[in-house]
Design a protein around this motif. Structure first.
Motif, PDB file in Angstrom:
ATOM      1  N   GLY A   1     -15.827   5.069   3.293  1.00 52.91           N
ATOM      2  CA  GLY A   1     -15.591   6.597   3.422  1.00 52.91           C
ATOM      3  C   GLY A   1     -14.634   7.274   3.466  1.00 52.91           C
ATOM      4  N   ILE A   2     -13.200   7.461   3.067  1.00 50.75           N
ATOM      5  CA  ILE A   2     -12.804   7.211   2.509  1.00 50.75           C
ATOM      6  C   ILE A   2     -11.608   7.686   1.200  1.00 50.75           C
TER       7      ILE A   2
ATOM      8  N   LEU B   1      -4.973   8.752   1.340  1.00 53.65           N
ATOM      9  CA  LEU B   1      -4.175   7.929   1.560  1.00 53.65           C
ATOM     10  C   LEU B   1      -3.185   8.554   1.015  1.00 53.65           C
ATOM     11  N   GLU B   2      -3.075   9.308   0.004  1.00 52.57           N
ATOM     12  CA  GLU B   2      -1.801   9.738  -0.488  1.00 52.57           C
ATOM     13  C   GLU B   2      -0.970  10.446   0.782  1.00 52.57           C
TER      14      GLU B   2
ATOM     15  N   LEU C   1      -0.094   2.459   6.221  1.00 51.91           N
ATOM     16  CA  LEU C   1      -0.004   2.998   5.020  1.00 51.91           C
ATOM     17  C   LEU C   1       1.474   4.027   5.150  1.00 51.91           C
ATOM     18  N   ARG C   2       2.228   3.761   6.284  1.00 48.85           N
ATOM     19  CA  ARG C   2       3.457   4.579   6.310  1.00 48.85           C
ATOM     20  C   ARG C   2       4.803   2.462   5.676  1.00 48.85           C
TER      21      ARG C   2
ATOM     22  N   LEU D   1       0.837  -1.449  -0.038  1.00 49.26           N
ATOM     23  CA  LEU D   1      -0.033   0.127  -0.032  1.00 49.26           C
ATOM     24  C   LEU D   1       0.808   0.868  -0.063  1.00 49.26           C
ATOM     25  N   ALA D   2       1.546   1.272   0.848  1.00 51.91           N
ATOM     26  CA  ALA D   2       2.325   2.613   1.423  1.00 51.91           C
ATOM     27  C   ALA D   2       3.446   2.701  -0.391  1.00 51.91           C
TER      28      ALA D   2
END
Length: 324
Positions: A228-229, A234-235, A298-299, A208-209
Motif C-alpha cells: 500500500g505504498i 517515498l519521494e 528514507l532519510r 534508499l535515500a
C-alpha cells in the motif's frame, strides 16, 4: 719506447659485433622490464588505495584472509568494477550511455594491444595475463552494463532479478572467479548468484535515500503495491506502517540467501575459505544495521558497523592461522 706485452685472454675480453648487439639487446630488455615492473607496482598501489576507500571492510578481508599471490589480482578486478560503475553512474542517461560506449572501446583496445595509459586497465590486463578466464568475465560484465546505466526502477521482482542476472552477477564473478574453486564450478556459480541477489537487495535498501534523490528506486512497484505504498510517497519522504512492513519483508528475503551463501566457503580453494566466510558475515552485519535503521532509511543510510566488522575479521584471521 719498449714494446707493450702481448694481451692475454685473461687481461681483455674482445666483444664481437654480433655478441655486442645481443648484449645491448639484453640490457635494453632488462631496463624495459624494470620500468614495466615499476609502473605496475604504482598501478596496483593506486588500485589498492581506491578499493580501500570505497569498501574498507571488504578490502581488509582481502588483505588479511586471501593468499598473498591472489591479493593484487582481486584488488585489480575490484578496482576495475568500481571505476566502471562510477563512469556509468553519473549524469544524464545519454551521457552515461556515451561514457559506457567509450569505456568499452578503451577496455577492448587495452586487451587487444596489451597497452594503455590508464592505470586501472594496465593492472587489469596484467592480471588477465595470469587468469585466462578473466577477459571473458570482463566482457560479460560490460555486456550487462547497459542494465546499470538505464535502470530507474523495477515494475516487478522478476525485473529486479533480470537486472541481477545482467549486471550484478557478472560484476561479482569478476572477483569470485579469481578464487579458483575446485571442480564444482556450476555449484559455485549458482551459489554466487544466490549471494549477489541478497547483497544487491541489501545495497538497494541501504541506498534508499540516496537513490530517491537521483530519481531511482531499487524496490519494485510490485512490492510497493503489495504494502500500500506509492513511489510518490517515498519521494516526499513520507514514512508509514506499510513502509515498515515492506522493509521487514525485504530483510526476510535477504536473510535466507545469506544463510545459504555460507556454503560457498566449502566450494572455494581451502586457503580462501575464511575469506568467503567473512564476506558473507560482513553482509549479515550490514543487514542487521538496516533492520535497526528501519523506516529512517528514507532519510539516511545506516551507519558503518565498524566494530562488528573488525570482530568478524579477527575471528576469520585467527581461524585461517589455525588452519595453516
Amino acid at each position: 719506447m719498449r714494446n707493450a706485452p702481448p694481451l692475454s685472454p685473461q687481461s681483455t675480453t674482445v666483444v664481437r659485433p654480433k655478441e655486442q648487439s645481443h648484449h645491448a639487446h639484453l640490457v635494453s630488455h632488462t631496463r624495459r622490464s624494470r620500468r614495466l615492473r615499476s609502473v605496475l607496482r604504482r598501478d596496483y598501489t593506486e588500485q589498492r588505495r581506491l578499493v580501500a576507500r570505497f569498501a574498507r571492510a571488504e578490502y581488509m578481508a582481502v588483505r588479511l584472509l586471501l593468499p598473498a599471490a591472489v591479493v593484487p589480482d582481486v584488488i585489480a578486478a575490484t578496482a576495475f568494477m568500481h571505476h566502471s560503475d562510477n563512469l556509468i553512474d553519473q549524469g544524464p542517461l545519454d551521457e552515461r550511455l556515451k561514457a559506457l560506449k567509450s569505456w568499452e572501446i578503451q577496455v577492448k583496445d587495452a586487451f587487444d594491444s596489451g597497452s594503455t595509459d590508464q592505470s586501472v586497465l594496465r593492472a587489469l590486463v596484467h592480471t588477465a595475463g595470469r587468469h585466462a578466464q578473466l577477459e571473458g568475465h570482463v566482457q560479460a560484465f560490460l555486456t550487462g552494463a547497459p542494465a546499470e546505466v538505464q535502470w530507474e526502477g523495477f515494475d516487478t521482482d522478476d525485473d529486479f532479478r533480470r537486472y541481477v542476472d545482467a549486471y550484478s552477477h557478472p560484476a561479482f564473478m569478476l572477483i569470485a572467479r579469481l578464487l579458483e574453486p575446485p571442480a564444482q564450478a556450476d555449484a559455485y556459480r549458482t551459489g554466487c548468484r544466490t549471494f549477489i541477489e541478497s547483497s544487491q537487495r541489501l545495497d538497494f535498501l541501504e541506498d534508499l535515500a540516496d537513490d530517491l534523490g537521483t530519481g531511482r528506486l531499487g524496490l519494485s512497484q510490485e512490492s510497493l503495491t503489495a504494502f500500500g505504498i506509492t513511489r510518490a510517497q517515498l519521494e516526499r519522504g513520507e514514512s508509514s506502517e506499510g513502509l515498515e512492513k515492506l522493509i521487514c519483508h525485504q530483510v526476510e528475503l535477504i536473510r535466507p540467501g545469506l544463510v545459504a551463501s555460507q556454503s560457498l566457503a566449502d566450494l572455494v580453494n581451502p586457503r580462501s575459505r575464511q575469506f568467503m566466510t567473512a564476506l558473507v558475515s560482513l553482509q549479515q552485519i550490514r543487514l542487521q544495521k538496516v533492520e535497526e535503521t528501519g523506516v529512517s532509511l528514507l532519510r539516511k543510510s545506516p551507519s558503518k558497523p565498524i566494530a562488528a566488522s573488525l570482530r568478524v575479521l579477527a575471528r576469520a584471521y585467527h581461524a585461517a592461522r589455525r588452519a595453516q
